[in-house]
Design an enzyme around this catalytic site. Structure first.
Site, mmCIF file in Angstrom:
data_model
loop_
_atom_site.group_PDB
_atom_site.id
_atom_site.type_symbol
_atom_site.label_atom_id
_atom_site.label_comp_id
_atom_site.label_asym_id
_atom_site.label_seq_id
_atom_site.Cartn_x
_atom_site.Cartn_y
_atom_site.Cartn_z
ATOM 1 N N GLU A 87 34.730 43.794 30.572
ATOM 2 C CA GLU A 87 35.384 42.827 31.247
ATOM 3 C C GLU A 87 35.753 43.497 32.570
ATOM 4 O O GLU A 87 36.295 44.447 32.695
ATOM 5 C CB GLU A 87 36.845 42.228 30.754
ATOM 6 C CG GLU A 87 37.713 43.292 30.327
ATOM 7 C CD GLU A 87 38.836 42.445 29.470
ATOM 8 O OE1 GLU A 87 38.703 41.374 28.800
ATOM 9 O OE2 GLU A 87 39.827 43.108 29.470
ATOM 10 N N CYS A 88 35.312 42.839 33.608
ATOM 11 C CA CYS A 88 35.691 43.452 34.922
ATOM 12 C C CYS A 88 35.017 44.951 35.096
ATOM 13 O O CYS A 88 33.683 45.069 35.284
ATOM 14 C CB CYS A 88 37.244 43.240 35.501
ATOM 15 S SG CYS A 88 37.463 43.152 37.274
ATOM 16 N N GLY A 89 36.237 45.915 35.508
ATOM 17 C CA GLY A 89 35.649 47.218 35.316
ATOM 18 C C GLY A 89 34.665 47.628 34.272
ATOM 19 O O GLY A 89 33.655 48.431 34.588
ATOM 20 N N SER A 178 32.016 39.592 31.436
ATOM 21 C CA SER A 178 32.662 38.733 32.667
ATOM 22 C C SER A 178 33.555 39.564 33.484
ATOM 23 O O SER A 178 33.921 40.510 33.275
ATOM 24 C CB SER A 178 33.148 37.661 32.022
ATOM 25 O OG SER A 178 33.582 36.691 32.969
#
Length: 246
Positions: A87-89, A178
């Site tokens: 997720e993200c990073g 995501s």
């Protein structure tokens, strides 16, 4: 639902956005948690699933890119069809490249065929919910980068903030990724599925559920954490006589 499963979690200055309640949820679901530091070039531990949380990989791009074993280890993990939630990073680190504000480009871990570019303008902010096939998870998005890929998203988040864009969710083999930061407590069932639990359908017996012949058969539960001992109360709600069970 995750009993006997060992989940490896990246945790250091590059991957530091971890809700303590998310760890509580995974533990309550029966998972064994083990942590490793990609920044310190620690090897991926032996595990059944991987969680790469958000953080600041852009501040440590060169160090992450120089990890001697992580690319091959994560690629092998996916080749063995073991789940990864990035997720993200964490998703940024899984991409092929990361371009920083000064124009420097760093080769990342290359499991996700995508390129990320940092920018000074906020790209997204706000709560969203998303469904990867086993229930709705809530979370939020907050990032200063954009991602380019030829992959078709398997779904999108539902933006809850006026003017915000729905975040794509990508699936590459056993990797799901995501920009969304998931709040695992919002759906323990969906969380368990995210990390490899296979949900099967069976009849409710002796639980007080009302049987029905029409409509969508479902059984869901929410987790309530009432003390430091962790999850102590499970609230059940059903429409008709079907539940998800292992």
């Amino acid at each position: 639902m995750l009993a006997g499963q060992r989940i490896a979690i990246a945790r250091d200055a590059a991957f530091c956005f971890i809700y303590p309640a998310n760890l509580t949820c995974l533990t309550a679901l029966g998972a064994e948690l083990t942590f490793f530091s990609p920044l310190a070039h620690e090897a991926l531990p032996a595990c059944d699933a991987v969680w790469l949380p958000g953080g600041y990989p852009e501040l440590h791009a060169a160090q992450l890119a120089a990890h001697p074993t992580i690319r091959a280890a994560l690629a092998q993990h996916v080749a063995e069809d073991k789940p990864i939630w990035a997720e993200c990073g964490g998703m940024i680190a899984m991409c092929e490249s990361l371009t920083l504000l000064d124009g420097a480009e760093h080769a990342m871990w290359g499991v996700l065929p995508a390129q990320v570019v940092m920018q000074t303008r906020l790209a997204a902010l706000g709560p969203q919910s998303f469904d990867v096939g086993s229930g709705m998870l809530r979370g939020h998005t907050f990032h200063y980068s954009t991602l380019q890929t030829q992959l078709k998203p398997i779904g999108y988040g539902s933006p809850c903030r006026l003017g915000s864009s729905a975040e794509p969710i990508y699936w590459q083999g056993s990797l799901q990724a995501s920009y969304l930061h998931a709040w695992f407590m919002s759906s323990p069932i969906a969380t368990a599925a995210l990390f490899g639990a296979v949900l099967m359908i069976g009849l409710i017996d002796g639980l007080g559920g009302q049987r029905g012949s029409t409509g969508v058969d479902r059984w869901c539960f929410d987790v309530c954490m009432t003390s430091r001992r962790g999850i102590t109360n499970w609230h059940h709600d059903w429409n008709v006589g079907i539940k998800y069970e292992l």
